[in-house]
Design an enzyme around this catalytic site. Structure first.
Site, PDB file in Angstrom:
ATOM      1  N   HIS A  81      43.185  55.760  38.842  1.00 42.77           N
ATOM      2  CA  HIS A  81      43.536  56.487  38.568  1.00 42.77           C
ATOM      3  C   HIS A  81      42.420  57.378  38.495  1.00 42.77           C
ATOM      4  O   HIS A  81      42.268  58.878  37.846  1.00 42.77           O
ATOM      5  CB  HIS A  81      43.384  56.323  37.411  1.00 42.77           C
ATOM      6  CG  HIS A  81      45.485  55.809  36.719  1.00 42.77           C
ATOM      7  ND1 HIS A  81      45.844  56.117  36.451  1.00 42.77           N
ATOM      8  CD2 HIS A  81      46.180  55.663  38.063  1.00 42.77           C
ATOM      9  CE1 HIS A  81      47.156  55.800  36.463  1.00 42.77           C
ATOM     10  NE2 HIS A  81      47.599  55.570  37.365  1.00 42.77           N
ATOM     11  N   ARG A 125      44.123  50.239  40.006  1.00 45.65           N
ATOM     12  CA  ARG A 125      44.688  50.986  39.188  1.00 45.65           C
ATOM     13  C   ARG A 125      43.475  51.934  38.982  1.00 45.65           C
ATOM     14  O   ARG A 125      44.094  53.365  39.176  1.00 45.65           O
ATOM     15  CB  ARG A 125      45.717  50.223  38.167  1.00 45.65           C
ATOM     16  CG  ARG A 125      46.438  51.756  37.935  1.00 45.65           C
ATOM     17  CD  ARG A 125      46.960  51.165  37.040  1.00 45.65           C
ATOM     18  NE  ARG A 125      48.578  52.098  35.707  1.00 45.65           N
ATOM     19  CZ  ARG A 125      48.470  52.875  34.547  1.00 45.65           C
ATOM     20  NH1 ARG A 125      47.644  52.115  33.800  1.00 45.65           N
ATOM     21  NH2 ARG A 125      49.660  53.857  34.275  1.00 45.65           N
ATOM     22  N   ASN A 133      47.078  57.203  31.287  1.00 45.80           N
ATOM     23  CA  ASN A 133      45.653  56.097  31.279  1.00 45.80           C
ATOM     24  C   ASN A 133      46.069  55.920  29.073  1.00 45.80           C
ATOM     25  O   ASN A 133      45.711  54.995  29.291  1.00 45.80           O
ATOM     26  CB  ASN A 133      44.842  57.015  31.354  1.00 45.80           C
ATOM     27  CG  ASN A 133      44.943  57.318  32.537  1.00 45.80           C
ATOM     28  OD1 ASN A 133      44.497  56.543  33.911  1.00 45.80           O
ATOM     29  ND2 ASN A 133      44.163  58.239  32.990  1.00 45.80           N
ATOM     30  N   THR A 154      55.866  38.034  43.139  1.00 42.13           N
ATOM     31  CA  THR A 154      54.404  37.800  43.088  1.00 42.13           C
ATOM     32  C   THR A 154      53.178  38.999  43.178  1.00 42.13           C
ATOM     33  O   THR A 154      52.890  39.094  43.575  1.00 42.13           O
ATOM     34  CB  THR A 154      54.191  37.490  45.208  1.00 42.13           C
ATOM     35  OG1 THR A 154      54.154  38.617  45.959  1.00 42.13           O
ATOM     36  CG2 THR A 154      54.885  36.067  45.171  1.00 42.13           C
ATOM     37  N   HIS A 163      51.270  48.997  44.616  1.00 41.93           N
ATOM     38  CA  HIS A 163      52.531  47.908  44.206  1.00 41.93           C
ATOM     39  C   HIS A 163      52.541  46.579  43.465  1.00 41.93           C
ATOM     40  O   HIS A 163      53.649  46.001  43.213  1.00 41.93           O
ATOM     41  CB  HIS A 163      53.527  48.927  43.154  1.00 41.93           C
ATOM     42  CG  HIS A 163      52.588  50.154  42.421  1.00 41.93           C
ATOM     43  ND1 HIS A 163      53.333  51.323  43.525  1.00 41.93           N
ATOM     44  CD2 HIS A 163      51.864  50.272  41.418  1.00 41.93           C
ATOM     45  CE1 HIS A 163      52.609  52.444  42.103  1.00 41.93           C
ATOM     46  NE2 HIS A 163      52.195  52.020  41.049  1.00 41.93           N
ATOM     47  N   THR A 164      52.251  46.071  44.915  1.00 42.86           N
ATOM     48  CA  THR A 164      52.468  44.923  44.838  1.00 42.86           C
ATOM     49  C   THR A 164      51.891  44.270  44.407  1.00 42.86           C
ATOM     50  O   THR A 164      52.030  42.316  43.516  1.00 42.86           O
ATOM     51  CB  THR A 164      52.793  44.194  46.667  1.00 42.86           C
ATOM     52  OG1 THR A 164      52.261  42.857  46.994  1.00 42.86           O
ATOM     53  CG2 THR A 164      50.923  44.465  47.066  1.00 42.86           C
TER      54      THR A 164
END
Length: 262
Positions: free
Chosen positions: A69, A65, A97, A244, A197-198
């Site tokens: 970002h 992430r 953030n 998961t 986003h898994t």
């Protein structure tokens, strides 16, 4: 129907990550950039990332992430790492953030260890962010890919650009498409990169409107999330983005089809 397996998702994902990571500078980058000046740089990054994942597997999602970002604000230049000063408007304080971006201490540790093994300040923080994201994905069962290196670190940051450029959980589909178009990315890029986003977790404040207001959601799934995320309070309570959250797989997409997506 989503017709995607982990192999096709992995292939698309890594090609798009590569395109984002090279978009800000197409000249002077090379996958062998540090081979001569510090051949132990990349193995050292990998070691520190693996140590961080062994302590907390969620950290892999956080490092990925950070990379995203960073790159969505004026390119992959490590500007997200800069603290607030009289002349720097820190991106750490931007809405996407503040109180959510994490992993800075891991990047600091990597920088310390890399400088030690190289004997000098030779590896940029921008390159460290990119390699750490790649090694995090590998460590959580995802694909490997060669990253082009040789970036220089930014000396400025833009909280305004971070607020404007980083996609928000509240965006609807047209807004997301426009947001990615502004970065030179199309709808397929949006879908595949959303698959990141898994990995990881979300704070209650980011998904509360979905579980209380939306109708295109599995009722049992929404009911379960309401036990975790009340209508008032508990804003920072975490829930996994898919079943998961520490594995790089396609369950994020299968959940969307079954109306169990955040």
């Amino acid at each position: 129907m989503v017709k995607m397996n982990i192999i096709s998702f992995s292939s698309l994902f890594l090609s798009l990550i590569l395109s984002i990571a090279t978009a800000s500078s197409n000249s002077g980058l090379s996958s062998s950039y540090y081979d001569r000046v510090c051949p132990e740089a990349l193995p050292t990054i990998k070691r520190v990332v693996e140590d961080a994942l062994a302590q907390e597997r969620r950290m892999g999602a956080s490092l990925l992430r950070l990379h995203f970002h960073d790159c969505f604000v004026n390119g992959c230049d490590a500007s997200i790492l800069l603290d607030q000063t009289p002349t720097i408007d820190s991106e750490k304080n931007a809405g996407p953030n503040a109180n959510s971006a994490r992993g800075f201490e891991v990047i600091d540790k990597i920088k310390e260890e890399v400088d030690k093994v190289c004997g000098r300040h030779v590896v940029s923080c921008a390159d460290i962010l990119i390699v750490a994201a790649r090694d995090s994905v590998i460590g959580l069962g995802g694909p490997s890919w060669k990253v082009k290196l040789g970036r220089r670190d930014s000396t400025t940051a833009s909280q305004t650009a971070a607020n404007a450029n980083i996609p928000a959980p509240s965006m609807d589909l047209p807004a997301l498409i426009k947001n990615f178009e502004d970065q030179g990315l199309d709808e397929e890029d949006l879908v595949v990169l959303s698959g990141a986003h898994t990995l990881g977790f979300a704070q209650c404040r980011t998904f509360r409107p979905r579980i209380y207001n939306d109708t295109n959601i599995d009722l049992a799934f929404a009911s379960h999330l309401r036990t975790i995320c009340p209508q008032v309070g508990g804003d920072s309570t975490l829930a996994p983005l898919d079943p998961t959250p520490s594995s790089f797989d396609v369950k994020y997409f299968t959940n969307l089809v079954s109306k169990k997506g955040f």
